[in-house]
Design a protein around this motif. Structure first.
Motif, PDB file in Angstrom:
ATOM      1  N   LEU A  27       0.827  -1.206   0.000  1.00  0.00           N
ATOM      2  CA  LEU A  27       0.000   0.000   0.000  1.00  0.00           C
ATOM      3  C   LEU A  27       0.863   1.258   0.000  1.00  0.00           C
ATOM      4  CD1 LEU A  27      -2.875   1.193   0.199  1.00  0.00           C
ATOM      5  CD2 LEU A  27      -2.643   1.074   2.693  1.00  0.00           C
ATOM      6  N   GLY A  28       1.926   1.234   0.806  1.00  0.00           N
ATOM      7  CA  GLY A  28       2.816   2.393   0.869  1.00  0.00           C
ATOM      8  C   GLY A  28       3.518   2.653  -0.452  1.00  0.00           C
ATOM      9  N   PHE A  31       1.005   4.178  -2.899  1.00  0.00           N
ATOM     10  CA  PHE A  31       0.720   5.560  -2.534  1.00  0.00           C
ATOM     11  C   PHE A  31       1.895   6.468  -2.865  1.00  0.00           C
ATOM     12  CE2 PHE A  31       0.673   8.974   0.713  1.00  0.00           C
ATOM     13  CZ  PHE A  31      -0.535   9.566   0.388  1.00  0.00           C
ATOM     14  N   LEU A  34       2.111   6.994  -6.570  1.00  0.00           N
ATOM     15  CA  LEU A  34       1.029   7.872  -7.009  1.00  0.00           C
ATOM     16  C   LEU A  34       1.365   9.335  -6.734  1.00  0.00           C
ATOM     17  CD1 LEU A  34      -1.854   7.905  -8.202  1.00  0.00           C
ATOM     18  CD2 LEU A  34      -2.723   7.771  -5.861  1.00  0.00           C
ATOM     19  N   LEU A  35       1.935   9.626  -5.547  1.00  0.00           N
ATOM     20  CA  LEU A  35       2.325  10.993  -5.222  1.00  0.00           C
ATOM     21  C   LEU A  35       3.403  11.506  -6.162  1.00  0.00           C
ATOM     22  CD1 LEU A  35       2.448  11.063  -1.300  1.00  0.00           C
ATOM     23  CD2 LEU A  35       0.837  12.253  -2.782  1.00  0.00           C
ATOM     24  N   THR A  64       3.436   9.230   3.398  1.00  0.00           N
ATOM     25  CA  THR A  64       3.613   7.777   3.323  1.00  0.00           C
ATOM     26  C   THR A  64       3.835   7.196   4.709  1.00  0.00           C
ATOM     27  OG1 THR A  64       4.582   7.984   1.107  1.00  0.00           O
ATOM     28  CG2 THR A  64       4.955   5.927   2.284  1.00  0.00           C
ATOM     29  N   LEU A  67       0.511   7.068   6.491  1.00  0.00           N
ATOM     30  CA  LEU A  67      -0.308   5.982   5.945  1.00  0.00           C
ATOM     31  C   LEU A  67       0.172   4.625   6.452  1.00  0.00           C
ATOM     32  CD1 LEU A  67      -2.538   5.128   3.864  1.00  0.00           C
ATOM     33  CD2 LEU A  67      -0.687   4.895   2.212  1.00  0.00           C
TER      34      LEU A  67
END
Length: 226
Positions: A27-28, A31, A34-35, A64, A67
């Protein structure tokens, strides 16, 4: 020796859990990518200086970290795992540092991935003699950021909606660290030879890192007993 053994056991537990579920790093990483992708699209047709690149990098790292810590603690709280560990004969400090080291290792992997993506997307030319300083800064900053995030997350874990409050409480505490990391990273990437200024910012990062080691040692028992 018992403390080190307990930390090692809890660290192994966290790593094995992540290898089985593949939620935190997966997930990290998504993310983080994506950033970086969004930032690169926004600044595609503009000239980006190294200070802005450093700022974008540490903004991505900060969110991150939040999250990853939120997700990791959520997994532990699903079956009251973290409360059970604190009630067990295992040292509370061992539980805390086992969690910190595990998340730090995961974040170090993500940090390595993010740094490479940033360098490629923003076409940063990294000098060979700056590589060691950059790695040290990234690891030290990630260590300090992850530790304070875990401590704050544990403090508010029993509050309803604590995961929403985490950024609100955490970000003001991270401002000195983020500013120091951005300035240090931009100086390292620029390679302008300003060792005096670089040393000043680096000392502030080291001081902050030392503080996030000392503070949990002093207040962890009170935090976990509340």
């Amino acid at each position: 020796m018992d403390f080190i053994r307990e930390v090692a056991v809890l660290l192994e537990k966290e790593i094995l859990l992540e290898k089985k579920q593949k939620t935190v790093v997966g997930l990290g990483m998504f993310f983080a990518f994506l950033l970086v992708f969004v930032f690169s699209i926004i600044f595609m047709d503009t000239s980006v200086d190294l200070r802005l690149v450093s700022g974008l990098l540490w903004i991505a790292v900060t969110f991150t970290v939040i999250l990853v810590v939120n997700r990791s603690l959520y997994v532990d709280q699903e079956n009251n795992c973290i409360e059970a560990l604190f009630m067990s004969p295992i040292s509370k400090h061992a539980v805390f540092w086992g969690k910190c080291l595990a998340i730090f290792i995961m974040l170090a992997v993500l940090q390595f991935f993010m740094a490479i993506v940033f360098i490629v997307f923003f076409q940063v030319i990294l000098q060979a003699n700056a590589l060691g300083k950059l790695i040290f800064t990234q690891l030290l900053g990630t260590f300090a950021m992850s530790n304070i995030t875990i401590l704050v997350a544990m403090m508010i874990s029993k509050i309803k909606g604590g995961e929403i409050l985490l950024p609100v409480i955490l970000l003001p505490l991270l401002i000195p660290l983020i500013i120091s990391l951005v300035e240090t990273t931009s100086l390292i990437l620029g390679g302008n030879g300003n060792e005096g200024q670089l040393g000043q910012w680096m000392r502030l990062i080291v001081f902050y890192s030392a503080a996030v080691i000392i503070v949990p040692s002093l207040f962890l028992d009170n935090i976990t007993n509340e």
